[in-house]
Structure formats: C-alpha cells, structure tokens
Design a protein around this motif. Structure first.
Motif, short mmCIF file in Angstrom:
data_model
loop_
_atom_site.label_atom_id
_atom_site.label_comp_id
_atom_site.label_asym_id
_atom_site.label_seq_id
_atom_site.Cartn_x
_atom_site.Cartn_y
_atom_site.Cartn_z
N MET A 22 0.96 -1.58 0.35
CA MET A 22 0.01 -0.33 -0.07
C MET A 22 0.58 1.06 0.19
O MET A 22 0.32 2.11 -0.68
CB MET A 22 -1.30 -0.16 1.23
CG MET A 22 -1.52 1.45 0.67
SD MET A 22 -3.09 1.20 -0.50
CE MET A 22 -4.50 -0.11 0.22
N ILE A 25 1.65 3.50 -2.90
CA ILE A 25 1.04 4.30 -3.67
C ILE A 25 1.17 5.48 -2.74
O ILE A 25 0.93 5.60 -2.01
CB ILE A 25 -0.71 3.99 -3.88
CG1 ILE A 25 -0.62 1.60 -4.54
CG2 ILE A 25 -1.71 4.97 -3.87
CD1 ILE A 25 -2.43 2.16 -3.94
N ASN A 33 4.63 8.75 3.02
CA ASN A 33 3.73 8.73 1.85
C ASN A 33 2.63 9.92 1.90
O ASN A 33 2.48 11.13 2.52
CB ASN A 33 2.20 7.75 2.32
CG ASN A 33 2.66 6.52 1.75
OD1 ASN A 33 2.79 5.15 2.34
ND2 ASN A 33 2.65 5.97 0.59
N ARG A 35 -0.94 10.25 0.37
CA ARG A 35 -1.79 9.80 -0.07
C ARG A 35 -3.33 10.95 0.26
O ARG A 35 -3.95 10.18 1.21
CB ARG A 35 -1.75 8.70 -0.37
CG ARG A 35 -3.11 8.02 -1.09
CD ARG A 35 -2.62 6.35 -0.76
NE ARG A 35 -2.86 6.12 0.80
CZ ARG A 35 -1.51 5.45 1.64
NH1 ARG A 35 -0.44 5.59 0.82
NH2 ARG A 35 -2.51 4.38 2.60
N ASP A 42 -5.32 8.09 -3.65
CA ASP A 42 -6.51 7.75 -2.57
C ASP A 42 -7.38 7.09 -3.79
O ASP A 42 -7.45 5.86 -3.04
CB ASP A 42 -7.39 8.99 -2.06
CG ASP A 42 -8.28 8.66 -1.31
OD1 ASP A 42 -7.91 7.06 -0.50
OD2 ASP A 42 -9.18 9.41 -0.89
N GLU A 44 -6.52 5.03 -6.19
CA GLU A 44 -5.93 4.06 -6.49
C GLU A 44 -5.32 2.81 -5.13
O GLU A 44 -5.73 1.42 -5.20
CB GLU A 44 -4.02 4.32 -7.25
CG GLU A 44 -3.13 3.13 -7.17
CD GLU A 44 -1.89 3.49 -7.62
OE1 GLU A 44 -0.87 3.07 -8.22
OE2 GLU A 44 -2.02 5.07 -8.10
N GLY A 45 -5.24 3.53 -3.97
CA GLY A 45 -5.19 3.22 -2.30
C GLY A 45 -6.54 2.31 -2.43
O GLY A 45 -6.61 1.47 -2.06
N ARG A 46 -7.47 2.76 -2.66
CA ARG A 46 -9.25 2.20 -2.16
C ARG A 46 -9.67 0.81 -3.43
O ARG A 46 -9.84 -0.25 -2.78
CB ARG A 46 -9.95 3.66 -2.92
CG ARG A 46 -10.18 4.58 -1.46
CD ARG A 46 -11.50 5.73 -2.19
NE ARG A 46 -11.24 6.64 -1.47
CZ ARG A 46 -12.52 6.83 -0.18
NH1 ARG A 46 -13.45 5.82 -1.01
NH2 ARG A 46 -12.80 7.91 0.36
N LEU A 88 -7.50 4.96 5.63
CA LEU A 88 -5.81 4.59 5.00
C LEU A 88 -4.86 6.10 3.79
O LEU A 88 -4.88 6.03 3.35
CB LEU A 88 -6.52 3.87 3.03
CG LEU A 88 -6.90 2.71 3.64
CD1 LEU A 88 -7.27 2.01 1.49
CD2 LEU A 88 -5.98 2.25 3.73
N LYS A 96 4.13 5.70 6.34
CA LYS A 96 3.09 4.47 6.27
C LYS A 96 2.11 3.95 6.77
O LYS A 96 1.70 2.78 6.13
CB LYS A 96 4.25 3.06 5.78
CG LYS A 96 5.62 3.88 4.22
CD LYS A 96 5.91 3.26 4.07
CE LYS A 96 7.34 2.57 4.60
NZ LYS A 96 8.14 3.40 5.41
N VAL A 100 -3.40 3.71 8.09
CA VAL A 100 -3.54 2.67 7.17
C VAL A 100 -2.95 1.03 7.73
O VAL A 100 -3.63 0.78 7.78
CB VAL A 100 -2.41 2.75 6.14
CG1 VAL A 100 -1.91 1.33 5.14
CG2 VAL A 100 -1.89 4.01 5.76
N ASN A 128 -13.02 1.78 5.98
CA ASN A 128 -11.48 2.68 5.39
C ASN A 128 -12.75 3.95 5.78
O ASN A 128 -13.02 4.31 4.93
CB ASN A 128 -11.15 2.40 3.71
CG ASN A 128 -11.01 3.62 3.71
OD1 ASN A 128 -10.22 4.68 3.97
ND2 ASN A 128 -10.62 4.15 2.40
#
Length: 416
Positions: A22, A25, A33, A35, A42, A44-46, A88, A96, A100, A128
């Motif tokens: 994770m 991303i 990070n 994000r 965000d 993309e992480g989702r 996230l 990181k 998360v 999340n």
C-alpha cells in the motif's frame, strides 16, 4: 461468550507485506506517503484495498461520503456486524502506518479467519473512513462525523481545499461516491487499531496501549489585526505589529496548557501572516490554537482563559483579537466492556500493556457517540507521526493486530 485460544494469531509477514505494498501508492519524497484524501492516489489505494477484500471473499459497500465497508458474513443473519478499521488517507508528508495499519490489520483478521476456516455468529466489516486526516478538507474525521450525526452531509460536501475544490465534487471525480445513506448502517461494536503517535508506549517498554479515553479537542482560529507599515521608517513606539501579538498569544497558549498538567496540551500550528513581506510590519495574522484534554472541564477552561486573556495582551500592543472555534469534539470514554476485552486479549497473548489516553483524534472518537467503541494502540519509534520518518516494527504491528483480532473475534463470537 468464549475467548479465543491463545494460539489464534495473525500472519505477521503477510500484514507487513500488505503495508509495504500500500505504501507504494502515493509515495512521499522522504520515504513516507502523500496519499491525501480524494486525490488520484487515494482512488488507487482504495481500488487496491477493494481488490484485496474481494479476494478474501468479502462484499464491498460504499456510502455517500465515500467510506468503504467490506463485509464478511456471519452465521446469524439477524446479528449486527462487528466493525473494525481506520483510514487510508495520509498527511501530505505522512507516514506509512498512520491509519493504514488499522485498515489492513482488519483485512488480515479476515484472511486469518479464512485460513483457519473459523466462522463467527456476527458479520465482521472492515472499514476505510474517508478524510480522517482533514489536511486537505477541514475538519478532520469528516466522514465519521457525518456518520455519527455530528456534522451535516451537505456542509461536508461544501468543504473546499486550498485550490477551492469542493469535497463533494472531488469525491464524485475520483469515482468513490457511493449510494448508501450515511449512518444507515447499524453496529454491534467498532474497534480501531492505530499507532500511538506519541512516545509513551515505547518509553514504558509496552507492546500494547489499552485505550480507555480519547482526548477532546478545540481548534480556535484566531485573528489579530494591526497596521501594515514600512519596517524602516515607522518608529518603534508607533507600531501596531500583529506579529508581536502572535508572539504574546503563543506564549499564553503554552502557559495555559502548563497550568492543567498532566492532562492537557496546547500549541499554535497553522499560521498565516499578511502581507508576509520582508519590509512590511505584519498587519494581520491568522492562526489556529489546538487545545486537547480528555477532561471536558479542563478543555473548556483552557478555551475560556484564552478568550479572556488574549484580547488584553493584544490591546497592550495596539492590535485587535478575535476568535472562532473551527474544530471540536468532546473527550470520549470508550466502552468499558470492549476496553476490558482488549486488556484481557493482551494479557492472554502475553503482550505487555498499559492503559492509555489517545492524544490524537480518531474516527473511533465520533463512532463512540453512537455505538460501543474502543481502540488498540501499538508503539511508534520516538513517538513520531504525521512525518515521513514515522516508523514501527513488524513485531509491534503483529502484536497490535493479534490483540485486535482477539477482541474482535470474541465480540463477533466464534461458532464451534
């Protein structure tokens, strides 16, 4: 209900690998990070989180604030779900693990239960929450605040970032505006695992923080207004320097927090100086005071003292003071039964532990208003968080996730 056996533990290596995957991303510039909420990173992480959840056999729901709910069914269709999760999204220079860890530890619980073919009576839902950090769209814990009925959804949609972009528009743009009504879900309980974001657990040599309370918070946006004048040609005795008033209020905030030790903190973080020119005496300064305490009377007393004392300090140097509360939540006391399960789990698994008060705000603080809630904490190195150098060890992550799993599974009730 029976407690899980002490041999029930998560796969620590798999959890760590998920954290590292994770973290690829929305990378920062110094190992952490960036994000931020409702950015392309965000989204993309989702998407990755959704894929992992579906691979684990869960079904995904999304509400109108973009909060994600991944459900593993229980054996009793009438039993309310046990929720577990965090967020996230990150700070612009975030670590990181902040948030998360809590989301991916929830996923790891499901993966472990699948591995061992363990069924629970209650469904388990991994969550999340959208925009916990509040760094792009203030205030923090925005989606959970709407879920708990503390904030209005239309008001939340109208929050804007530094570029004037609306929360509602950006949520639509990245494709994560769901169709579930916010707050319609009912919870049997909610658990959140989080890094401490402070130095206490590491300093005390403890593996687990059993969170009994959260700190309340007041963000007070203050404005001091003086007169912009040339720094070279204005005599010292004729100046109305808003920057000088800022210095006075900064020291006042520190003194107020010291008066209420050990149960209070306070500082000025965000500061905007106008016109912010090298050779102009500041004509206006806008800044935010952050007061926190887990004792409501203390929190209110600090705000009152600021508003009673600051105007006079500013008037003494020829400037005006005004203030407005722009962020708030009252200190929550977490559910005693759930707190007890966390404590018992740490004891059963042989992890050192201590009771602790959360120094930061979390989604659990809002959810606690409407459903039984508690938190689990693990140490972070040097107490550092909201910083790309934020660090935890794989052992700390595993211990926190083990305790979380035991408390969640005990609440969800194993079916023999």
């Amino acid at each position: 209900m029976a407690a899980p056996g002490e041999n029930l533990k998560i796969n620590g290596e798999r959890l760590w690998e998920s954290l590292m995957e994770m973290a690829k991303i929305g990378p920062g510039i110094a190992g952490g990070n960036n994000r931020q909420t409702l950015t392309d990173a965000d989204a993309e992480g989702r998407a990755l989180f959704k894929k992992w959840c579906e691979d684990a056999g869960m079904t995904m729901g999304v509400d109108e604030m973009g909060t994600m709910f991944a459900r593993r069914e229980g054996t009793d269709p009438k039993a309310l779900p046990v929720y577990v999760g965090s967020h996230l999204d990150t700070q612009p220079t975030g670590g990181k693990y902040d948030g998360v860890l809590g989301v991916l530890a929830g996923l790891e619980i499901i993966r472990t239960l699948n591995d061992l073919d363990i069924k629970t009576r209650h469904p388990i839902v991994v969550t999340n929450w959208t925009n916990e950090e509040g760094t792009r769209f203030a205030p923090a814990m925005l989606a959970s605040g709407v879920f708990a009925g503390v904030l209005e959804q239309d008001w939340a949609y109208d929050r804007v970032d530094a570029e004037g972009k609306r929360f509602g528009d950006e949520l639509q743009r990245i494709g994560w505006k769901g169709d579930e009504k916010v707050g319609a879900r009912k919870m049997h309980a909610f658990f959140e695992l989080h890094i401490e974001q402070g130095p206490i657990l590491e300093a005390e040599g403890k593996d687990i923080g059993v969170v009994t309370h959260g700190q309340g918070l007041r963000w007070i946006e203050c404005t001091v207004t003086g007169k912009g004048q040339h720094t070279g040609s204005t005599p010292m005795y004729m100046r109305r320097n808003a920057g000088r008033a800022l210095a006075r209020v900064t020291e006042l905030v520190h003194e107020i927090a010291l008066q209420y030790q050990p149960n209070a903190v306070g500082a000025i973080g965000h500061i905007d100086v106008y016109p912010n020119s090298r050779n102009i005496i500041p004509e206006k300064v806008v800044f935010t005071v952050d007061f926190r305490s887990h004792i409501l009377e203390t929190l209110n007393a600090m705000v009152e003292e600021l508003n009673d004392t600051a105007p006079g300090l500013c008037a003494d140097v020829g400037v005006k003071f005004s203030s407005e509360v722009v962020g708030f939540f009252d200190p929550p006391a977490f559910d005693e039964t759930l707190v007890g399960r966390v404590r018992d789990a740490a004891e059963r698994l042989g992890y050192s532990h201590m009771d602790i008060v959360s120094g930061a705000g979390h989604d659990a603080c809002w959810v606690n208003r409407v459903y039984p809630t508690t938190m689990v904490m693990c140490p972070c190195k040097d107490g550092l968080s909201h910083n790309e150098a934020e660090e935890i060890t794989p052992d700390w992550a595993r211990a926190g996730a083990d305790v979380l799993m035991h408390a969640v599974v005990e609440t969800a009730e194993i079916v023999e």
